[in-house]
Design an enzyme around this catalytic site. Structure first.
Site, short mmCIF file in Angstrom:
data_model
loop_
_atom_site.label_atom_id
_atom_site.label_comp_id
_atom_site.label_asym_id
_atom_site.label_seq_id
_atom_site.Cartn_x
_atom_site.Cartn_y
_atom_site.Cartn_z
N LYS A 88 -1.86 -6.72 18.28
CA LYS A 88 -3.28 -6.81 17.91
C LYS A 88 -3.53 -8.05 17.08
O LYS A 88 -4.47 -8.80 17.30
CB LYS A 88 -3.72 -5.55 17.14
CG LYS A 88 -3.93 -4.35 18.03
CD LYS A 88 -4.07 -3.06 17.24
CE LYS A 88 -4.11 -1.86 18.20
NZ LYS A 88 -3.92 -0.58 17.54
N GLN B 43 -4.19 2.30 11.96
CA GLN B 43 -3.28 2.67 13.06
C GLN B 43 -2.85 4.14 12.94
O GLN B 43 -2.37 4.55 11.88
CB GLN B 43 -2.06 1.73 13.02
CG GLN B 43 -1.10 1.93 14.18
CD GLN B 43 -1.67 1.51 15.52
OE1 GLN B 43 -2.30 0.46 15.65
NE2 GLN B 43 -1.47 2.34 16.53
N ASP C 102 -12.62 1.27 16.24
CA ASP C 102 -11.94 2.25 17.09
C ASP C 102 -12.92 3.29 17.63
O ASP C 102 -12.60 4.01 18.57
CB ASP C 102 -10.86 2.98 16.26
CG ASP C 102 -9.45 2.62 16.68
OD1 ASP C 102 -9.30 2.03 17.76
OD2 ASP C 102 -8.52 2.94 15.93
#
Ligand code: NDP
Length: 313
Positions: free
Chosen positions: A72, A116, A139
């Site tokens: 990422k 995460q 997200d």
């Protein structure tokens, strides 16, 4: 009816056999998407003096998560955006993590925040996710974004389902009136995927571990999206001839003494029946990070009151 081989935008990824179905090349699609994002980021920087920034928070040393976070970060920088990585010890307290999220929420250089998952067992993942400013929740897991998506309003859309939707639209054009089956009902993939397909006018069925006669449910569908985490569970015999199959699964298996990645769909048997399908690897996987970057750009544009790039759903 069998459709002609169709590879969107660039060449096909290499696959283990020669399928009759078209290959939906997510790797190539994602590369083109990232290129377009980089061009738009360059315009933001030169014409507005704004640099989009993505903060990724990793708690603990889970090896798979470390790889995701590294990828990422690299792709964020390649797109010309700022990447801020925060690596916290596995023993970090929930209060300290919430403190960091609070600081990122008020940092004007940070337009997107991603924590995460999975988090260590002593943390409440829902509490942590819901502490993120919903306008920075790239997200799309914050309860406000879940509600906005569910009610058909402008939301931050979870990256993996967004990537699947982009591949489906690229392959099929308008999805209206098609029958879609989503296998899996997780908050991360299955449920938002079903909402997106519903939003595009599909007739949607969500199947899960309690579904009776799953094969005949899947066989009704023009579009099949599979996100179950069971290696090669969906077989060609389950698929309606000509259907478009999106395989979200990523499973590491041992084959002939080698470590291999396979999806939730049995590729060879599905390729003999489907009209088009995604390979694993090289299908949905690369789309997830590309959509994370697209969401960061969207969040940045919204934050500065600028027109959105129009890349996301
Ligand atoms: P979850 O484990 O959270 O959810 C799995 C879902 O599959 C559940 O709804 C479960 O049903 C259902 N399921 C499990 N077994 C069966 C079965 N035998 N028949 C029917 N349904 C079943 O997984 P995720 O949604 O997070 O991930 C699914 C897969 O996608 C994994 O392989 C994961 O690695 C991959 N993934 C890939 C991403 C990418 O970027 N390509 C991103 C995210 C995930 P129930 O609810 O009844 O238990």
């Amino acid at each position: 009816m069998r459709q002609a081989l169709f590879i969107p935008m660039t060449e096909a990824a290499s696959v283990p056999s020669s399928p009759a179905a078209a290959l939906i090349d997510g790797k190539a699609f994602a590369a083109t998407l990232r290129q377009r994002l980089a061009e738009q980021v360059a315009v933001l920087r030169t014409e507005h003096g704004i640099m989009p920034g993505l903060a990724v928070v990793l708690v603990g040393e889970d090896p798979a998560s470390q790889v995701y976070v590294r990828n990422k970060g690299r792709q964020t920088l390649e797109c010309g955006m700022n990447s801020f990585e925060h690596k916290l010890d596995a023993g970090t307290s929930e209060a300290d993590l919430l403190g960091l999220i609070g600081r990122l929420n008020s940092d004007p250089q940070v337009h997107g925040i991603l924590v995460q998952l999975p988090l260590p067992a002593h943390m409440d993942a829902n509490k942590v996710i819901n502490a993120i400013d919903p306008t920075k929740d790239v997200d799309g897991f914050h309860i406000l974004n879940v509600g906005l998506l569910g009610t058909g309003q402008k939301a931050m859309v979870p990256c993996t389902p967004l990537g699947c939707l982009m591949l489906l639209r690229d392959r099929l054009g308008k999805l209206e009136g098609l029958s879609a089956v989503v296998v899996g009902r997780s908050n991360i993939v299955g449920k938002p995927m079903a909402q997106l397909l519903l939003g595009d006018g599909c007739t949607v069925t969500i199947a899960h571990s309690r579904t009776q006669d799953l094969a005949s449910v899947v066989r009704q569908a023009d579009i099949v999206v599979v996100a179950v985490g069971r290696p090669e569970m969906v077989r060609g015999e389950w698929i309606k001839p000509g259907a478009t199959v999106i395989d979200v699964g990523i499973n590491r298996v041992e084959r002939d003494g080698q470590n291999k990645l396979v999806g939730d769909v049995h590729f060879d048997s599905a390729a003999a029946v489907a009209g088009a399908l995604t390979p694993v690897p090289g299908g949905v996987g690369p789309m997830t990070i590309a959509c994370l970057l697209a969401n960061t750009l969207t969040a940045c544009c919204r934050n500065h009151g600028l027109p959105e790039a129009g890349l996301a759903a």
